[in-house]
Motif scaffolding. Structure first.
Motif, PDB file in Angstrom:
ATOM      1  N   LEU A 275       0.841  -1.190   0.000  1.00 52.80           N
ATOM      2  CA  LEU A 275       0.000   0.000   0.000  1.00 52.80           C
ATOM      3  C   LEU A 275       0.878   1.243   0.000  1.00 52.80           C
ATOM      4  CD1 LEU A 275      -2.591  -1.058   2.754  1.00 52.80           C
ATOM      5  CD2 LEU A 275      -2.585  -1.623   0.309  1.00 52.80           C
ATOM      6  N   HIS A 276       0.681   2.104  -0.984  1.00 49.75           N
ATOM      7  CA  HIS A 276       1.412   3.365  -1.074  1.00 49.75           C
ATOM      8  C   HIS A 276       0.513   4.457  -0.520  1.00 49.75           C
ATOM      9  CE1 HIS A 276       4.480   1.683  -3.967  1.00 49.75           C
ATOM     10  NE2 HIS A 276       3.514   0.773  -4.052  1.00 49.75           N
ATOM     11  N   VAL A 277       0.952   5.082   0.574  1.00 45.85           N
ATOM     12  CA  VAL A 277       0.098   6.008   1.326  1.00 45.85           C
ATOM     13  C   VAL A 277       0.719   7.397   1.351  1.00 45.85           C
ATOM     14  CG1 VAL A 277      -0.964   6.487   3.566  1.00 45.85           C
ATOM     15  CG2 VAL A 277      -0.742   4.119   2.768  1.00 45.85           C
ATOM     16  N   GLN A 278      -0.096   8.382   1.018  1.00 43.64           N
ATOM     17  CA  GLN A 278       0.330   9.785   1.112  1.00 43.64           C
ATOM     18  C   GLN A 278      -0.760  10.576   1.821  1.00 43.64           C
ATOM     19  OE1 GLN A 278       1.813  11.713  -2.495  1.00 43.64           O
ATOM     20  NE2 GLN A 278       0.847  13.639  -1.897  1.00 43.64           N
ATOM     21  N   ASP A 279      -0.388  11.334   2.823  1.00 45.07           N
ATOM     22  CA  ASP A 279      -1.334  12.149   3.593  1.00 45.07           C
ATOM     23  C   ASP A 279      -2.493  11.315   4.123  1.00 45.07           C
ATOM     24  OD1 ASP A 279       0.245  14.348   2.967  1.00 45.07           O
ATOM     25  OD2 ASP A 279      -0.935  14.845   1.190  1.00 45.07           O
ATOM     26  N   ASN A 280      -2.137  10.125   4.640  1.00 45.47           N
ATOM     27  CA  ASN A 280      -3.116   9.232   5.261  1.00 45.47           C
ATOM     28  C   ASN A 280      -4.158   8.708   4.270  1.00 45.47           C
ATOM     29  OD1 ASN A 280      -3.775   7.835   7.621  1.00 45.47           O
ATOM     30  ND2 ASN A 280      -5.470   9.225   8.098  1.00 45.47           N
ATOM     31  N   GLN A 281      -3.816   8.720   2.985  1.00 48.19           N
ATOM     32  CA  GLN A 281      -4.691   8.189   1.941  1.00 48.19           C
ATOM     33  C   GLN A 281      -3.906   7.177   1.102  1.00 48.19           C
ATOM     34  OE1 GLN A 281      -8.010   9.178   1.038  1.00 48.19           O
ATOM     35  NE2 GLN A 281      -8.146  10.405   2.893  1.00 48.19           N
ATOM     36  N   ILE A 282      -4.524   6.031   0.804  1.00 52.18           N
ATOM     37  CA  ILE A 282      -3.908   5.076  -0.108  1.00 52.18           C
ATOM     38  C   ILE A 282      -3.999   5.649  -1.515  1.00 52.18           C
ATOM     39  CG2 ILE A 282      -3.982   2.749  -1.066  1.00 52.18           C
ATOM     40  CD1 ILE A 282      -5.263   1.821   1.556  1.00 52.18           C
ATOM     41  N   PHE A 304      -7.462  -2.224  -7.063  1.00 56.84           N
ATOM     42  CA  PHE A 304      -8.210  -0.971  -6.976  1.00 56.84           C
ATOM     43  C   PHE A 304      -9.226  -0.916  -5.832  1.00 56.84           C
ATOM     44  CE2 PHE A 304      -7.136  -1.376 -11.558  1.00 56.84           C
ATOM     45  CZ  PHE A 304      -6.397  -0.221 -11.710  1.00 56.84           C
ATOM     46  N   GLY A 305      -9.444  -2.019  -5.132  1.00 59.93           N
ATOM     47  CA  GLY A 305     -10.500  -2.024  -4.121  1.00 59.93           C
ATOM     48  C   GLY A 305     -10.046  -1.551  -2.761  1.00 59.93           C
ATOM     49  N   PHE A 306      -9.501  -0.338  -2.697  1.00 62.73           N
ATOM     50  CA  PHE A 306      -8.965   0.141  -1.424  1.00 62.73           C
ATOM     51  C   PHE A 306      -9.695   1.374  -0.896  1.00 62.73           C
ATOM     52  CE2 PHE A 306      -6.303   1.850  -4.911  1.00 62.73           C
ATOM     53  CZ  PHE A 306      -6.483   3.205  -4.741  1.00 62.73           C
ATOM     54  N   GLN A 307     -10.694   1.864  -1.631  1.00 55.27           N
ATOM     55  CA  GLN A 307     -11.331   3.118  -1.218  1.00 55.27           C
ATOM     56  C   GLN A 307     -12.014   3.018   0.144  1.00 55.27           C
ATOM     57  OE1 GLN A 307     -11.618   1.700  -4.137  1.00 55.27           O
ATOM     58  NE2 GLN A 307     -10.842   3.134  -5.662  1.00 55.27           N
ATOM     59  N   HIS A 308     -12.523   1.828   0.494  1.00 55.25           N
ATOM     60  CA  HIS A 308     -13.232   1.681   1.769  1.00 55.25           C
ATOM     61  C   HIS A 308     -12.303   1.826   2.971  1.00 55.25           C
ATOM     62  CE1 HIS A 308     -11.520  -2.297   1.095  1.00 55.25           C
ATOM     63  NE2 HIS A 308     -11.677  -2.543   2.387  1.00 55.25           N
ATOM     64  N   VAL A 309     -10.979   1.713   2.738  1.00 55.84           N
ATOM     65  CA  VAL A 309     -10.027   1.818   3.827  1.00 55.84           C
ATOM     66  C   VAL A 309      -9.766   3.276   4.199  1.00 55.84           C
ATOM     67  CG1 VAL A 309      -7.666   1.254   4.558  1.00 55.84           C
ATOM     68  CG2 VAL A 309      -8.938  -0.327   3.078  1.00 55.84           C
ATOM     69  N   ASP A 310      -9.835   4.153   3.208  1.00 61.84           N
ATOM     70  CA  ASP A 310      -9.505   5.548   3.446  1.00 61.84           C
ATOM     71  C   ASP A 310     -10.515   6.205   4.377  1.00 61.84           C
ATOM     72  OD1 ASP A 310      -7.257   5.541   1.842  1.00 61.84           O
ATOM     73  OD2 ASP A 310      -8.392   5.983   0.031  1.00 61.84           O
ATOM     74  N   PRO A 311     -10.050   7.023   5.301  1.00 61.93           N
ATOM     75  CA  PRO A 311     -10.964   7.702   6.221  1.00 61.93           C
ATOM     76  C   PRO A 311     -11.894   8.666   5.470  1.00 61.93           C
ATOM     77  CG  PRO A 311      -8.762   8.631   6.392  1.00 61.93           C
ATOM     78  CD  PRO A 311      -8.639   7.407   5.528  1.00 61.93           C
ATOM     79  N   LYS A 312     -13.160   8.648   5.845  1.00 66.62           N
ATOM     80  CA  LYS A 312     -14.145   9.516   5.225  1.00 66.62           C
ATOM     81  C   LYS A 312     -14.550  10.622   6.204  1.00 66.62           C
ATOM     82  CE  LYS A 312     -14.480   6.948   1.512  1.00 66.62           C
ATOM     83  NZ  LYS A 312     -13.501   5.934   1.875  1.00 66.62           N
ATOM     84  N   GLY A 314     -16.744  12.822   8.490  1.00 68.89           N
ATOM     85  CA  GLY A 314     -18.028  12.599   9.157  1.00 68.89           C
ATOM     86  C   GLY A 314     -18.744  13.904   9.452  1.00 68.89           C
ATOM     87  N   PRO A 315     -19.864  13.843  10.183  1.00 68.62           N
ATOM     88  CA  PRO A 315     -20.631  15.069  10.495  1.00 68.62           C
ATOM     89  C   PRO A 315     -19.781  16.108  11.231  1.00 68.62           C
ATOM     90  CG  PRO A 315     -21.889  13.081  11.003  1.00 68.62           C
ATOM     91  CD  PRO A 315     -20.511  12.621  10.656  1.00 68.62           C
ATOM     92  N   ALA A 316     -18.866  15.603  12.075  1.00 65.26           N
ATOM     93  CA  ALA A 316     -18.045  16.557  12.829  1.00 65.26           C
ATOM     94  C   ALA A 316     -17.067  17.311  11.927  1.00 65.26           C
ATOM     95  CB  ALA A 316     -17.279  15.834  13.935  1.00 65.26           C
ATOM     96  N   ASP A 317     -16.840  16.749  10.730  1.00 65.65           N
ATOM     97  CA  ASP A 317     -15.905  17.405   9.807  1.00 65.65           C
ATOM     98  C   ASP A 317     -16.617  18.323   8.831  1.00 65.65           C
ATOM     99  OD1 ASP A 317     -13.624  15.954  10.782  1.00 65.65           O
ATOM    100  OD2 ASP A 317     -14.475  14.188   9.811  1.00 65.65           O
ATOM    101  N   GLY A 318     -17.896  18.503   9.032  1.00 65.17           N
ATOM    102  CA  GLY A 318     -18.648  19.406   8.155  1.00 65.17           C
ATOM    103  C   GLY A 318     -19.202  18.731   6.928  1.00 65.17           C
ATOM    104  N   ALA A 319     -19.243  17.366   6.932  1.00 63.03           N
ATOM    105  CA  ALA A 319     -19.781  16.657   5.761  1.00 63.03           C
ATOM    106  C   ALA A 319     -21.287  16.770   5.714  1.00 63.03           C
ATOM    107  CB  ALA A 319     -19.371  15.198   5.814  1.00 63.03           C
TER     108      ALA A 319
END
Length: 319
Positions: A275-282, A304-312, A314-319
């Motif tokens: 896994l190649h990670v930059q800024d806490n994103q694969i 390519f099936g790694f999107q579910h691992v990346d942090p999303k 949430g409501p506290a982040d203004g989403a």
């Protein structure tokens, strides 16, 4: 008295070796090895672009040519098998001139800006691709060129393979302005690994290019999105969509990336992933070439099936 223990495995014949001379150095390698293998055995850095550790040599780029005593022409080190008492020169004037011409021709027509080995070869062999003139304008009809219909160059500009990048899916981008026609993607997609045959070489001569059937968009082709073509591409002509987007935004930075080895969780095969990670994103996923199961290859889920691992957010982040 202990019974005599008999091995059930058949006796293996001792492997034979071949002795040859490279740049006045004697080297012994196993029978069936290539000149490139022999060069590496004694630490001679032989340039390669189309060569891949996991693929059969295609002899496409000819940057690895060497001079063989008694041979009329230079020979590709990546595929020429060693023979007893061979005498090889890897740094003669003839070899250096040939390598210089190869890298100049490539650099005058192809975007090699994100291919560090090519930049090193230009410097090593004092290549000056600019002497062929400024690049010709991109040809928007390049995908539809037919064999035997090549237009005569104007003589004032360097012919170029530049064309707009193909961004027709969410997984990877095809930017054939960076393509050196090494055939590695075709071999990986074809009989050497995937057996999908979604891509091949269309056209002839300078108009040759990698294409899907009838130049259809990738989603309309036989592509199964394994991404094994990306894994073997040496120039960035095939690239993760995530990497492409970061490069377009000028935020791609390999110095800030970390690599983590793990096992693919999707099935029981046990493919190794990096896994190649930059800024806490694969940002992309690769697989080791020397892994017995994958040999660098993966399926669409592993690649390519790694999107579910990346942090999303949430409501506290203004989403």
């Amino acid at each position: 008295m202990n019974p005599i223990e008999l091995s059930m495995a058949p006796a293996q014949p001792a492997s034979r070796t071949v002795t040859l001379t490279i740049d006045d150095q004697s080297v012994e390698v196993p029978e069936g090895a290539t000149i490139l293998d022999a060069c590496r055995r004694i630490g001679i850095d032989t340039p390669t672009l189309c060569y891949g550790e996991t693929l059969m040599p295609a002899n496409a780029c000819r940057i690895c040519v060497v001079e063989l005593e008694g041979a009329r022409t230079l020979v590709p080190a990546c595929s020429r098998k060693v023979e007893p008492d061979m005498v090889v020169r890897t740094n003669s004037d003839r070899v250096r001139h040939s390598r210089k011409m190869v890298i100049e021709f490539l650099a005058s027509s192809v975007d090699l800006s994100i291919t560090p080995p090519a930049q090193d070869y230009l410097e090593r062999y004092h290549g000056r691709p600019e002497r062929y003139g400024p690049p010709a304008p991109p040809d928007p009809k390049r995908d539809r060129k037919r064999a035997g219909h090549h237009e005569r160059p104007d003589g004032d500009t360097a012919a170029t393979v530049h064309a707009p990048a193909k961004v027709d899916n969410d997984l990877y981008v095809r930017d054939y302005s960076r393509c050196i026609l090494c055939y590695k993607c075709v071999d990986a997609c074809g009989e050497q690994y995937q057996n999908t045959f979604a891509i091949t070489v269309a056209g002839r001569g300078f108009d040759a290019r990698i294409s899907t059937e009838y130049a259809n968009p990738l989603p309309d082709s036989a592509c199964v999105y394994c991404g094994n073509c990306i894994a073997v591409c040496p120039t960035g002509a095939l690239m993760f969509r995530s990497e492409h987007d970061l490069r377009e935004a000028a935020t791609w930075d390999e110095s800030r990336q970390t690599e983590t080895d793990t096992i693919c969780p999707y099935c029981g095969v046990g493919c190794n992933l990096t896994l190649h990670v930059q800024d806490n994103q694969i940002v992309k996923v690769t697989s080791p070439d020397d892994h017995d199961i994958t040999r660098g290859n993966l399926c669409i889920k592993g690649r390519f099936g790694f999107q579910h691992v990346d942090p999303k957010p949430g409501p506290a982040d203004g989403a």
